[in-house]
Design an enzyme around this catalytic site. Structure first.
Site, PDB file in Angstrom:
ATOM      1  N   CYS A 147      30.705  63.661  68.131  1.00  0.00           N
ATOM      2  CA  CYS A 147      30.513  63.287  66.730  1.00  0.00           C
ATOM      3  C   CYS A 147      29.024  63.097  66.497  1.00  0.00           C
ATOM      4  O   CYS A 147      28.346  62.453  67.298  1.00  0.00           O
ATOM      5  CB  CYS A 147      31.266  61.990  66.429  1.00  0.00           C
ATOM      6  SG  CYS A 147      31.046  61.388  64.733  1.00  0.00           S
ATOM      7  N   ASP A 178      22.595  61.883  83.179  1.00  0.00           N
ATOM      8  CA  ASP A 178      23.849  61.448  82.556  1.00  0.00           C
ATOM      9  C   ASP A 178      24.868  60.902  83.547  1.00  0.00           C
ATOM     10  O   ASP A 178      25.391  59.809  83.371  1.00  0.00           O
ATOM     11  CB  ASP A 178      24.453  62.607  81.746  1.00  0.00           C
ATOM     12  CG  ASP A 178      25.662  62.180  80.937  1.00  0.00           C
ATOM     13  OD1 ASP A 178      25.666  61.044  80.438  1.00  0.00           O
ATOM     14  OD2 ASP A 178      26.601  62.982  80.791  1.00  0.00           O
ATOM     15  N   CYS A 195      29.551  55.087  60.176  1.00  0.00           N
ATOM     16  CA  CYS A 195      30.389  55.391  61.351  1.00  0.00           C
ATOM     17  C   CYS A 195      31.847  55.436  60.923  1.00  0.00           C
ATOM     18  O   CYS A 195      32.382  54.456  60.385  1.00  0.00           O
ATOM     19  CB  CYS A 195      30.192  54.334  62.431  1.00  0.00           C
ATOM     20  SG  CYS A 195      31.244  54.608  63.887  1.00  0.00           S
ATOM     21  N   CYS A 226      34.691  54.960  69.415  1.00  0.00           N
ATOM     22  CA  CYS A 226      33.759  56.039  69.093  1.00  0.00           C
ATOM     23  C   CYS A 226      34.469  57.393  69.104  1.00  0.00           C
ATOM     24  O   CYS A 226      35.160  57.736  70.063  1.00  0.00           O
ATOM     25  CB  CYS A 226      32.619  56.039  70.106  1.00  0.00           C
ATOM     26  SG  CYS A 226      31.425  57.360  69.881  1.00  0.00           S
ATOM     27  N   CYS A 283      17.290  49.371  57.695  1.00  0.00           N
ATOM     28  CA  CYS A 283      18.197  50.524  57.594  1.00  0.00           C
ATOM     29  C   CYS A 283      19.465  50.270  58.406  1.00  0.00           C
ATOM     30  O   CYS A 283      19.411  49.882  59.571  1.00  0.00           O
ATOM     31  CB  CYS A 283      17.501  51.788  58.092  1.00  0.00           C
ATOM     32  SG  CYS A 283      18.563  53.266  57.995  1.00  0.00           S
TER      33      CYS A 283
END
Length: 376
Positions: A240, A134, A198, A214, A191
């Site tokens: 989220c 990360d 969102c 976001c 899809c």
């Protein structure tokens, strides 16, 4: 030892130490990703949390000069919280996103990568390795995609056939030329659920994300939350999961076999008012092991206040008043005043008017007026 045999030994060992999926790719530059990254920055989509320059993020040999291959690993994490406490009137609760359940995933993955590296070097001490999770410069998702662990969905996550999108990703650059795996060719087809659902319109299609819209990013910021997003975050304290929850590829998936991912319902879904006046020491002791508190106590407390306003939780008003009157941090103080106005409406006017005379910080005073004006 043949390269294919060496690779099999590494794969078998990886599975034995709790790595659910492992893939291999070459260490050549990520040419296509470079163009996407340039476009991402040009459009102003970057969050500011990203590490490294475009060159560093797309050229593995800038991280390890002897790089010849990259190993990508995935560890699945649970998305269901057994015995989760209920959020009720008088005892409203917030929620940490699923990626923050259990021990910090940086710790979890780095432990596995360290063991994997030790094993590789036990087979050949001359091999050089560099691991990232990360916070490294390479894109975990792009490495995973090229290593065959999945394809990038419209929600921007790597979608793996067995783990869905619920997986932690990490990688190891090595000087050994492991045979590469084939990329997984798949797509979301027609899809569009994640894009449509969102809450802030942050997903712009084809796996691209406007990070600054976001909710996951917004919950990690430290300043006042922009007005247009306060009604969108609900009771989210960190992160989220909407775009993962609606993804059909996650149906029936819940990876819960890792002993070192311990679920703590009372911590992962905490009572909101208890967060507002918690000491730094207690906060660190209770929540410090979660990935979701890497930015400290302030964003979590701000989000908890917004969540109480979302619930119109009148039982929290006395606590909010103490916070507004005594907390020295303008963001927390101002957001608490705003929340009081949102919860009480016209009944807050006398209190806000009286306190307005005593407050000198202009940002705080703006929040005081905003809270009562929004419900006028």
């Amino acid at each position: 030892m043949e390269r294919s045999e060496f690779k099999k030994k590494v794969v078998d060992y990886a599975h034995s130490i709790g790595i659910d999926q492992i893939g291999f790719t070459h260490a050549e530059p990520f040419t296509e990703f470079r163009e996407k990254l340039i476009d991402y920055h040009r459009r102003g989509y970057a969050s500011g949390f990203e590490k490294g320059s475009v060159d560093e993020r797309t050229e593995p040999r800038l991280s390890l000069g002897s790089a010849r291959s990259i190993i990508s690993i995935a560890v699945g994490y649970p998305n269901r919280l057994p015995d989760a406490p209920k959020s009720r009137k008088g005892e409203r609760r917030g929620m940490f996103a699923r990626a923050s359940w259990g021990v910090d995933y940086h710790t979890l993955l780095n432990r596995r990568l360290a063991r994997l590296e030790d094993y590789i070097k036990s087979l050949d001490p001359s091999i050089e390795c560099r691991s990232m999770v990360d916070t490294g410069v390479l894109s975990d998702r792009e490495v995973a995609r090229r290593s065959g662990l999945g394809y990038i969905g419209k929600n921007g996550f790597v979608i793996n056939p067995e783990l869905g999108t619920y997986s932690y990703l990490g990688e190891m650059i090595t000087s050994y030329p492991f045979p590469p795996d084939e990329e997984l060719i798949d797509s979301c087809g027609d899809c569009n659920l994640c894009v449509d659902r969102c809450p802030t319109g942050a997903l712009v299609g084809n796996g691209q994300l406007d990070s600054k819209k976001c909710i996951s990013f917004l919950t990690q910021t430290k300043g006042f939350l922009p007005d247009e997003y306060r009604g969108k975050i609900g009771n989210r304290l960190y992160g989220c999961d909407t775009c993962q929850q609606v993804c059909p590829r996650n149906k029936g998936i819940n990876t819960d076999h890792h002993a070192d991912i311990v679920l703590e319902p009372e911590i992962l879904k905490p009572e909101l008012t208890g967060l507002l006046e918690i000491s730094n020491k207690d906060f660190k002791e209770i929540y410090g092991h979660l990935a979701g508190v890497w930015r400290g106590k302030k964003p979590i407390q701000r989000n908890a206040i917004i969540a109480l306003a979302h619930f119109r939780e009148e039982s929290a008003v006395d606590t909010l008043k103490r916070v507004a009157e005594n907390d020295p941090r303008p963001v927390i103080k101002g957001t608490a005043y705003w929340a009081i106005g949102r919860i009480l409406g016209d009944r807050a006017l006398d209190y806000i008017s009286e306190r307005y005379k005593m407050e000198t910080d202009e940002a705080v005073r703006d929040e005081m007026l905003k809270g009562v004006q929004e419900v006028a």
